[in-house]
Design a protein around this motif. Sequence first.
Motif, mmCIF file in Angstrom:
data_model
loop_
_atom_site.group_PDB
_atom_site.id
_atom_site.type_symbol
_atom_site.label_atom_id
_atom_site.label_comp_id
_atom_site.label_asym_id
_atom_site.label_seq_id
_atom_site.Cartn_x
_atom_site.Cartn_y
_atom_site.Cartn_z
ATOM 1 N N ASP A 11 0.766 -1.312 -0.092
ATOM 2 C CA ASP A 11 -0.049 0.111 0.018
ATOM 3 C C ASP A 11 1.033 1.233 0.074
ATOM 4 O O ASP A 11 0.469 2.503 -0.491
ATOM 5 C CB ASP A 11 -1.073 -0.086 1.120
ATOM 6 C CG ASP A 11 -2.356 -0.860 0.912
ATOM 7 O OD1 ASP A 11 -2.311 -1.143 -0.333
ATOM 8 O OD2 ASP A 11 -2.941 -1.138 1.934
ATOM 9 N N LYS A 54 1.620 1.920 -3.558
ATOM 10 C CA LYS A 54 0.356 2.467 -4.087
ATOM 11 C C LYS A 54 -1.070 2.050 -3.448
ATOM 12 O O LYS A 54 -0.896 0.842 -3.229
ATOM 13 C CB LYS A 54 -0.107 2.219 -5.766
ATOM 14 C CG LYS A 54 -1.263 2.971 -6.338
ATOM 15 C CD LYS A 54 -1.211 2.724 -7.800
ATOM 16 C CE LYS A 54 -2.427 3.621 -8.251
ATOM 17 N NZ LYS A 54 -2.866 3.218 -9.577
ATOM 18 N N ASP A 56 0.517 -1.299 -13.237
ATOM 19 C CA ASP A 56 0.682 -1.929 -11.846
ATOM 20 C C ASP A 56 1.977 -2.865 -11.749
ATOM 21 O O ASP A 56 2.766 -2.703 -10.691
ATOM 22 C CB ASP A 56 -0.568 -2.515 -11.313
ATOM 23 C CG ASP A 56 -1.652 -2.021 -11.084
ATOM 24 O OD1 ASP A 56 -1.723 -0.731 -11.423
ATOM 25 O OD2 ASP A 56 -2.744 -2.535 -10.558
ATOM 26 N N LYS A 108 5.157 -0.754 -11.524
ATOM 27 C CA LYS A 108 5.316 -0.141 -10.113
ATOM 28 C C LYS A 108 5.835 -1.086 -9.136
ATOM 29 O O LYS A 108 6.684 -0.581 -8.470
ATOM 30 C CB LYS A 108 3.972 0.488 -9.896
ATOM 31 C CG LYS A 108 3.644 1.874 -10.793
ATOM 32 C CD LYS A 108 2.342 2.472 -10.124
ATOM 33 C CE LYS A 108 2.142 3.595 -10.975
ATOM 34 N NZ LYS A 108 0.977 4.275 -10.448
#
Length: 124
Positions: free
Chosen positions: A24, A27, A75, A78
């Motif tokens: 988290d 992101k 995603d 990242k």
Amino acid sequence: FFSPSSPRIGSHHSRTMIMVAWLDTVKPGFGDAYGSVFAEMGCDEKSDLQFFDADALRKCKEMLTAAAGKKMYVDTPKIMNAIKAVLEKKTPKAPPKPKPAAQKRPRPNQPDETPVRGRGGGGR
């Protein structure tokens, strides 16, 4: 997928929550979306990432891509970049090479600092 040599303390659920919390920080929402990938790989804490070898990283990327679905192009990179940042911190880097001292050179078109006597026979 990997087996850390140190024994683990605490419940599996609390350790998994640590990894969810770290995801988290990458992101918001990643913990819920991808925490199960890391739990399946046996990675319950951020510090477990240090045990990832090339095969574990490849498997992690495959599993993240499958879990991400349509978001895989956003995603997955990242998360993989965040993992790489963790891994780079554990690897000691060579100290930076010292830069040679800058030498002072006279600037072009600067007047010489030697005092100039006036012109026209005023010198006594």
